[in-house]
Design an enzyme around this catalytic site. Structure first.
Site, mmCIF file in Angstrom:
data_model
loop_
_atom_site.group_PDB
_atom_site.id
_atom_site.type_symbol
_atom_site.label_atom_id
_atom_site.label_comp_id
_atom_site.label_asym_id
_atom_site.label_seq_id
_atom_site.Cartn_x
_atom_site.Cartn_y
_atom_site.Cartn_z
ATOM 1 N N CYS A 135 0.834 -1.214 0.000
ATOM 2 C CA CYS A 135 0.000 0.000 0.000
ATOM 3 C C CYS A 135 0.862 1.255 0.000
ATOM 4 O O CYS A 135 1.349 1.677 1.047
ATOM 5 C CB CYS A 135 -0.913 -0.025 1.214
ATOM 6 S SG CYS A 135 -1.925 1.449 1.364
ATOM 7 N N CYS A 138 -0.406 4.092 2.117
ATOM 8 C CA CYS A 138 -0.174 3.947 3.563
ATOM 9 C C CYS A 138 1.281 4.248 3.912
ATOM 10 O O CYS A 138 1.571 4.900 4.898
ATOM 11 C CB CYS A 138 -0.451 2.531 4.047
ATOM 12 S SG CYS A 138 -1.818 1.714 3.296
ATOM 13 N N ASP A 139 2.196 3.721 3.116
ATOM 14 C CA ASP A 139 3.597 3.677 3.540
ATOM 15 C C ASP A 139 4.549 4.530 2.700
ATOM 16 O O ASP A 139 5.731 4.626 3.031
ATOM 17 C CB ASP A 139 4.084 2.214 3.518
ATOM 18 C CG ASP A 139 3.226 1.326 4.407
ATOM 19 O OD1 ASP A 139 2.780 1.827 5.454
ATOM 20 O OD2 ASP A 139 2.999 0.165 4.057
#
Ligand code: NAP
Length: 311
Positions: A135, A138-139
């Site tokens: 992701c 997300c990261d």
């Protein structure tokens, strides 16, 4: 309580499951919801959700799921924080097994979602969260000025790569064929971007860095020649699609060619009367929190009408 014949059992606690619970509980159906293997679903692994209407400043994924839960609980949804082990959907009484107990209901709403596919390497598992991610949204933030690989050739791989250009120094897309399946517009954006390059006909055969505790490189294998090379890298994102979570149902309900549960027409009804489906487990196309929530509402309304028609 296990022996009661309930109106509705909801399986899953992402946006689809919680929205179904809000609607079913406000309709006085006293739903029972099992929060499942990954309570909160995919939004638990995201940071800012900026496109869920009603939150102009954005909201963190886990916080959004917490307020969904509170809203469902407020109207009397019974919540059991366990995974469902088995279901029997045929007939008028549906049975759901969890924690070794048996629960019965007249209707079931399936909202078990989907899970990002993994490459399936032991090194991927060992380094997950240590440079390996599924992701970028997300990261991506953790890869400022780093070199990263994105695996895949679909729209997700294009989207993740373009998102990563905000942070990373370089993005290398590694794709197993010689053509992308992504939409033309996304491909064009990717190929025009100075930070992105593509390695075709290639698979990631190993992720390196287990001994240092974080990703340091990748071993790449040319699928046509079999030749292997090593590439120093700081991060690796697999964007190779999602798998619907249908293991509990696949013997009982028809699935489409991609493995998603098939719905009847424009409703959330499935091939079994009294069984409804909502969210990503039946949607390979939109896969958004807001569309999942929308179909959760639809499933509760469909269940409510089904129950009314039975009486
Ligand atoms: P996808 O279209 O199924 O693409 C998956 C990609 O990963 C394919 O290129 C596939 O290769 C590759 N792949 C699959 N398994 C692999 C493996 N084990 N090792 C290496 N590569 C592997 O999935 P997606 O990109 O997540 O998209 C899913 C759906 O959502 C699509 O309909 C897409 O259009 C939509 N979507 C839209 C947007 C947007 O419009 N903004 C964004 C994201 C997703 P092959 O090509 O060889 O099969």
């Amino acid at each position: 309580m296990e022996n009661t014949l309930r109106n509705v059992i909801i399986i899953g606690s992402g946006p689809a499951g919680w929205t179904a619970a809000v609607y079913a509980s406000r309709a006085n159906l006293a739903p029972l919801l099992f929060s499942g293997i990954e309570p909160g679903g995919q939004l638990m692994t995201t940071t800012d959700v900026e496109n869920f209407p009603g939150f102009p400043k954005g909201i963190l994924g886990p916080e959004l799921m917490q307020v969904f839960r509170e809203q469902a609980a407020r109207f009397g949804t019974e919540i059991i924080d366990s995974a469902v082990e088995r279901v029997s959907l045929a007939g008028e009484e549906k049975t759901v097994w969890a924690n070794g107990k048996e629960y019965k209901a007249k209707t079931v709403i399936i909202a078990t979602g989907a899970t990002a596919k993994r490459l399936g390497l032991d090194s991927e598992k060992a380094l997950y969260g240590k440079g390996v991610s599924a992701c970028a949204t997300c990261d991506g933030f953790f890869f400022r000025d780093k070199d990263v690989i994105v695996v895949g050739g679909g729209d997700s791989a294009m989207e993740e790569s373009l998102f990563l250009t905000r942070f990373a120094k370089s993005i290398t897309i590694v794709h197993r064929r010689d053509a992308f399946r992504a939409s033309k517009i996304m491909q064009d954006r990717v190929t025009a971007h100075p930070k992105i390059r593509v390695i075709w006909n290639t698979a990631v055969s190993e992720i390196l860095g287990i001994e240092t505790g974080h990703v340091t490189g990748a071993r790449l294998k040319n699928i046509e020649t079999g030749a292997e090379t090593e590439m120093p890298i700081d991060g690796i994102f697999a964007a190779i699609g999602h798998e619907p979570n249908t293991a509990l149902f696949r013997e009982q309900l028809p699935l489409d060619a991609k493995g998603y549960i098939v719905t009847e027409g424009k409703t959330t009804a499935t091939a079994i009367p009294g069984v409804f489906v909502a969210g990503d487990v039946a949607d390979s196309r939109y896969r958004q929190a807001v569309t999942a929530a929308g179909t959760g509402c639809m499933a509760a309304l469909d269940a409510e009408r089904f129950l009314a028609a039975q009486e």
